[in-house]
Motif scaffolding. Structure first.
Motif, PDB file in Angstrom:
ATOM      1  N   PRO A 142       0.805  -1.227   0.000  1.00 15.80           N
ATOM      2  CA  PRO A 142       0.000   0.000   0.000  1.00 15.80           C
ATOM      3  C   PRO A 142       0.836   1.274   0.000  1.00 15.80           C
ATOM      4  CG  PRO A 142      -0.800  -1.545   1.653  1.00 15.80           C
ATOM      5  CD  PRO A 142       0.526  -2.052   1.183  1.00 15.80           C
ATOM      6  N   ALA A 143       2.129   1.159   0.327  1.00 16.20           N
ATOM      7  CA  ALA A 143       2.986   2.334   0.414  1.00 16.20           C
ATOM      8  C   ALA A 143       3.588   2.741  -0.918  1.00 16.20           C
ATOM      9  CB  ALA A 143       4.107   2.081   1.424  1.00 16.20           C
ATOM     10  N   ILE A 144       3.582   1.853  -1.900  1.00 18.36           N
ATOM     11  CA  ILE A 144       4.340   2.139  -3.122  1.00 18.36           C
ATOM     12  C   ILE A 144       3.632   3.124  -4.050  1.00 18.36           C
ATOM     13  CG2 ILE A 144       5.625  -0.020  -3.020  1.00 18.36           C
ATOM     14  CD1 ILE A 144       3.817  -1.166  -5.158  1.00 18.36           C
ATOM     15  N   SER A 145       2.312   3.279  -3.905  1.00 15.61           N
ATOM     16  CA  SER A 145       1.582   4.266  -4.702  1.00 15.61           C
ATOM     17  C   SER A 145       0.157   4.383  -4.174  1.00 15.61           C
ATOM     18  CB  SER A 145       1.541   3.870  -6.189  1.00 15.61           C
ATOM     19  OG  SER A 145       0.738   2.721  -6.381  1.00 15.61           O
ATOM     20  N   SER A 146      -0.498   5.462  -4.539  1.00 14.15           N
ATOM     21  CA  SER A 146      -1.886   5.657  -4.106  1.00 14.15           C
ATOM     22  C   SER A 146      -2.812   4.632  -4.750  1.00 14.15           C
ATOM     23  CB  SER A 146      -2.353   7.070  -4.435  1.00 14.15           C
ATOM     24  OG  SER A 146      -2.282   7.314  -5.835  1.00 14.15           O
ATOM     25  N   THR A 147      -2.525   4.234  -5.995  1.00 11.91           N
ATOM     26  CA  THR A 147      -3.392   3.253  -6.656  1.00 11.91           C
ATOM     27  C   THR A 147      -3.203   1.856  -6.073  1.00 11.91           C
ATOM     28  OG1 THR A 147      -1.733   2.967  -8.408  1.00 11.91           O
ATOM     29  CG2 THR A 147      -3.524   4.557  -8.801  1.00 11.91           C
ATOM     30  N   SER A 148      -1.980   1.537  -5.700  1.00 11.58           N
ATOM     31  CA  SER A 148      -1.747   0.253  -5.046  1.00 11.58           C
ATOM     32  C   SER A 148      -2.443   0.224  -3.694  1.00 11.58           C
ATOM     33  CB  SER A 148      -0.238   0.016  -4.870  1.00 11.58           C
ATOM     34  OG  SER A 148       0.019  -1.204  -4.198  1.00 11.58           O
ATOM     35  N   ARG A 149      -2.470   1.359  -3.023  1.00 11.46           N
ATOM     36  CA  ARG A 149      -3.180   1.483  -1.745  1.00 11.46           C
ATOM     37  C   ARG A 149      -4.672   1.209  -1.933  1.00 11.46           C
ATOM     38  NH1 ARG A 149      -1.547   6.896  -0.170  1.00 11.46           N
ATOM     39  NH2 ARG A 149       0.434   5.832  -0.574  1.00 11.46           N
ATOM     40  N   GLU A 150      -5.241   1.744  -3.001  1.00  5.51           N
ATOM     41  CA  GLU A 150      -6.653   1.507  -3.290  1.00  5.51           C
ATOM     42  C   GLU A 150      -6.911   0.020  -3.527  1.00  5.51           C
ATOM     43  OE1 GLU A 150      -7.534   3.930  -6.643  1.00  5.51           O
ATOM     44  OE2 GLU A 150      -7.127   5.821  -5.610  1.00  5.51           O
ATOM     45  N   LEU A 151      -5.968  -0.653  -4.185  1.00  6.44           N
ATOM     46  CA  LEU A 151      -6.110  -2.086  -4.408  1.00  6.44           C
ATOM     47  C   LEU A 151      -6.090  -2.855  -3.098  1.00  6.44           C
ATOM     48  CD1 LEU A 151      -6.253  -4.590  -6.195  1.00  6.44           C
ATOM     49  CD2 LEU A 151      -3.759  -4.439  -6.491  1.00  6.44           C
ATOM     50  N   ALA A 152      -5.236  -2.455  -2.163  1.00  8.83           N
ATOM     51  CA  ALA A 152      -5.180  -3.130  -0.861  1.00  8.83           C
ATOM     52  C   ALA A 152      -6.532  -3.075  -0.165  1.00  8.83           C
ATOM     53  CB  ALA A 152      -4.107  -2.493   0.020  1.00  8.83           C
ATOM     54  N   PHE A 153      -7.155  -1.914  -0.164  1.00  6.24           N
ATOM     55  CA  PHE A 153      -8.459  -1.784   0.491  1.00  6.24           C
ATOM     56  C   PHE A 153      -9.537  -2.543  -0.274  1.00  6.24           C
ATOM     57  CE2 PHE A 153      -6.378   1.714   2.733  1.00  6.24           C
ATOM     58  CZ  PHE A 153      -6.912   1.578   4.006  1.00  6.24           C
ATOM     59  N   ARG A 154      -9.438  -2.571  -1.586  1.00 13.35           N
ATOM     60  CA  ARG A 154     -10.416  -3.349  -2.370  1.00 13.35           C
ATOM     61  C   ARG A 154     -10.303  -4.837  -2.020  1.00 13.35           C
ATOM     62  NH1 ARG A 154     -12.801  -3.144  -7.629  1.00 13.35           N
ATOM     63  NH2 ARG A 154     -14.336  -4.837  -7.655  1.00 13.35           N
ATOM     64  N   LEU A 208       6.437  -1.612   8.307  1.00 14.17           N
ATOM     65  CA  LEU A 208       6.533  -0.185   8.021  1.00 14.17           C
ATOM     66  C   LEU A 208       7.695   0.163   7.098  1.00 14.17           C
ATOM     67  CD1 LEU A 208       5.817   1.404  11.530  1.00 14.17           C
ATOM     68  CD2 LEU A 208       4.205   0.675   9.756  1.00 14.17           C
ATOM     69  N   ARG A 209       7.408   1.030   6.113  1.00 20.26           N
ATOM     70  CA  ARG A 209       8.411   1.593   5.207  1.00 20.26           C
ATOM     71  C   ARG A 209       8.198   3.106   5.160  1.00 20.26           C
ATOM     72  NH1 ARG A 209       9.556  -3.076   5.632  1.00 20.26           N
ATOM     73  NH2 ARG A 209      10.317  -4.510   4.021  1.00 20.26           N
ATOM     74  N   PRO A 210       8.623   3.825   6.205  1.00 22.37           N
ATOM     75  CA  PRO A 210       8.327   5.264   6.305  1.00 22.37           C
ATOM     76  C   PRO A 210       8.769   6.082   5.102  1.00 22.37           C
ATOM     77  CG  PRO A 210       9.166   4.437   8.389  1.00 22.37           C
ATOM     78  CD  PRO A 210       9.337   3.332   7.403  1.00 22.37           C
ATOM     79  N   THR A 211       9.873   5.701   4.457  1.00 24.14           N
ATOM     80  CA  THR A 211      10.388   6.515   3.345  1.00 24.14           C
ATOM     81  C   THR A 211       9.480   6.467   2.120  1.00 24.14           C
ATOM     82  OG1 THR A 211      11.761   4.664   2.574  1.00 24.14           O
ATOM     83  CG2 THR A 211      12.782   6.243   4.090  1.00 24.14           C
ATOM     84  N   LEU A 212       8.574   5.505   2.063  1.00 24.37           N
ATOM     85  CA  LEU A 212       7.677   5.399   0.916  1.00 24.37           C
ATOM     86  C   LEU A 212       6.407   6.237   1.078  1.00 24.37           C
ATOM     87  CD1 LEU A 212       7.875   1.572   0.101  1.00 24.37           C
ATOM     88  CD2 LEU A 212       9.086   3.462  -1.003  1.00 24.37           C
ATOM     89  N   TRP A 213       6.208   6.782   2.266  1.00 26.13           N
ATOM     90  CA  TRP A 213       4.988   7.547   2.541  1.00 26.13           C
ATOM     91  C   TRP A 213       5.274   9.040   2.484  1.00 26.13           C
ATOM     92  CZ3 TRP A 213       0.304   5.117   3.213  1.00 26.13           C
ATOM     93  CH2 TRP A 213       0.352   3.733   3.413  1.00 26.13           C
ATOM     94  N   SER A 214       4.247   9.816   2.166  1.00 27.77           N
ATOM     95  CA  SER A 214       4.413  11.270   2.110  1.00 27.77           C
ATOM     96  C   SER A 214       4.568  11.866   3.500  1.00 27.77           C
ATOM     97  CB  SER A 214       3.226  11.918   1.397  1.00 27.77           C
ATOM     98  OG  SER A 214       2.015  11.656   2.089  1.00 27.77           O
ATOM     99  N   SER A 215       4.014  11.181   4.510  1.00 26.37           N
ATOM    100  CA  SER A 215       4.161  11.652   5.884  1.00 26.37           C
ATOM    101  C   SER A 215       3.928  10.495   6.843  1.00 26.37           C
ATOM    102  CB  SER A 215       3.156  12.769   6.199  1.00 26.37           C
ATOM    103  OG  SER A 215       1.831  12.259   6.267  1.00 26.37           O
ATOM    104  N   ARG A 216       4.457  10.647   8.039  1.00 32.28           N
ATOM    105  CA  ARG A 216       4.233   9.643   9.083  1.00 32.28           C
ATOM    106  C   ARG A 216       2.748   9.559   9.432  1.00 32.28           C
ATOM    107  NH1 ARG A 216       7.637   8.276  14.243  1.00 32.28           N
ATOM    108  NH2 ARG A 216       6.068   7.662  15.768  1.00 32.28           N
TER     109      ARG A 216
END
Length: 326
Positions: free
Chosen positions: A144-156, A174-182
């Motif tokens: 879910p951290a690698i992109s917003s669309t992948s995040r949407e797939l996780a929730f789907r 956790l992969r903090p560096t892949l997120w826009s913010s903590r």
């Protein structure tokens, strides 16, 4: 590999990368020789479960390149179903460099994954019959951290599997560096965890996600949000577990003579827990197996090289059972 009509035991999704592991110690800039392997948190879990005899499906995208073919070859070698792995002609397969340490410390890792094919995963990759035909879904916080669309797939995936009455495990990973913010990371992963039957955080991850490093408090946080069971990994101290029915306890870690590579230990732990739960074992028994496979994982170089085959695991468990009976 399962046939087109054969249902899966477990399905997961994520990004796989080619991983170049240094064959000599020292800073990556000075290393001259590497060994190529495949890496990816969810792929590690899929690999471990497939080696234990489960029918496992892994969903992803790879590039139309040699790394993508390498990933497909690894899937075939491990017997992982790849029907929902697509080839993206526009974007490449990611890769990473990993240092070799001989003192048990965490290796240095450099990622080259920005703009990868897998980062283009989205709800359009969802195949309902393929996914909901499986008994179990495993999610981690990496995909879910690698992109917003992948995040949407996780929730789907989580919503559909929950609606279908299937079980779900979630490892925050956790992969903090892949997120826009903590704050975005914490809010998103805690929301995703509400769909899971079993949540598997490490104690340091629990501190980030719940604000507490007390294992019982971390467990209560997720039990209050609907989890059936929570396992908090404590490193060398083993793992704490608690269930919605009030069971709780600590399972001691398996002794390890020498730690060689710490990466992949959490994925090995997840393999142990998931496999045992799918076999109908108690959460305490599942944690014990998780500790065992996590211990095997840290004794070899590579993310998945220490994950056992079924015969090896059965022999180790029988050996312990005989020792307890003596």
């Amino acid at each position: 590999m399962p046939s087109m009509t054969e249902s899966l035991d477990v399905v997961t999704y994520g990004e796989a990368m080619a991983m170049f592991v240094a064959t000599e110690t020292g800073p990556l800039a000075q290393v001259a020789h590497f060994t190529k392997r495949a890496a990816g948190a969810e792929l590690n879990v899929a690999t471990g479960l497939a080696r234990l005899g489960f029918k496992v499906g892994w969903m992803s995208r790879v590039g139309a390149d040699s790394f993508g073919q390498f990933v497909r070859d690894v899937l075939a070698q491990e017997g992982i179903d790849a029907r929902c792995v697509s080839t993206d002609e526009r974007f490449p397969t990611g890769f990473q460099l990993k240092s070799k340490n001989d003192d048990g410390s965490d290796p240095a890792i450099e990622y080259f994954r920005r703009g990868s094919a897998a980062s283009r995963l989205s709800p359009y990759d969802f195949e309902r019959d393929y996914v909901t035909g499986a008994r179990h879904l495993h999610l981690s916080g990496v995909a879910p951290a690698i992109s917003s669309t992948s995040r949407e797939l996780a929730f789907r995936l989580a919503r559909e599997m929950r609606a279908a009455g299937r079980s779900i495990t979630f490892d925050p990973n956790l992969r903090p560096t892949l997120w826009s913010s903590r704050e975005e990371m914490v809010a998103t992963l805690n929301e995703l965890a509400t769909y899971a039957d079993w949540v598997l955080p490490g104690v340091s991850e629990g501190l980030v996600l719940t604000g507490s490093d007390d294992p019982a408090s971390i467990a209560r946080f997720y039990l209050a949000r609907g989890a059936r069971g929570v396992v908090v990994k404590l490193g060398a101290q083993g793992a704490y577990y608690a269930t919605s029915e009030g069971e709780q306890g600590v399972v001691k870690a398996q002794p390890v003579a020498r730690v060689v590579d710490t990466v992949g230990a959490g994925d090995g732990f997840a393999v142990g827990v998931i496999s045992a739960l799918l076999e109908g074992r108690t959460l305490a028994q599942a944690v014990e197996r998780g500790n065992r496979i996590g211990a095997l994982a840290v004794q070899v170089i590579g993310d998945s090289e220490g994950l056992p085959q079924r015969a090896q695991l059965d022999a180790l468990e029988a050996q312990d059972a005989n020792a307890d009976a003596a």
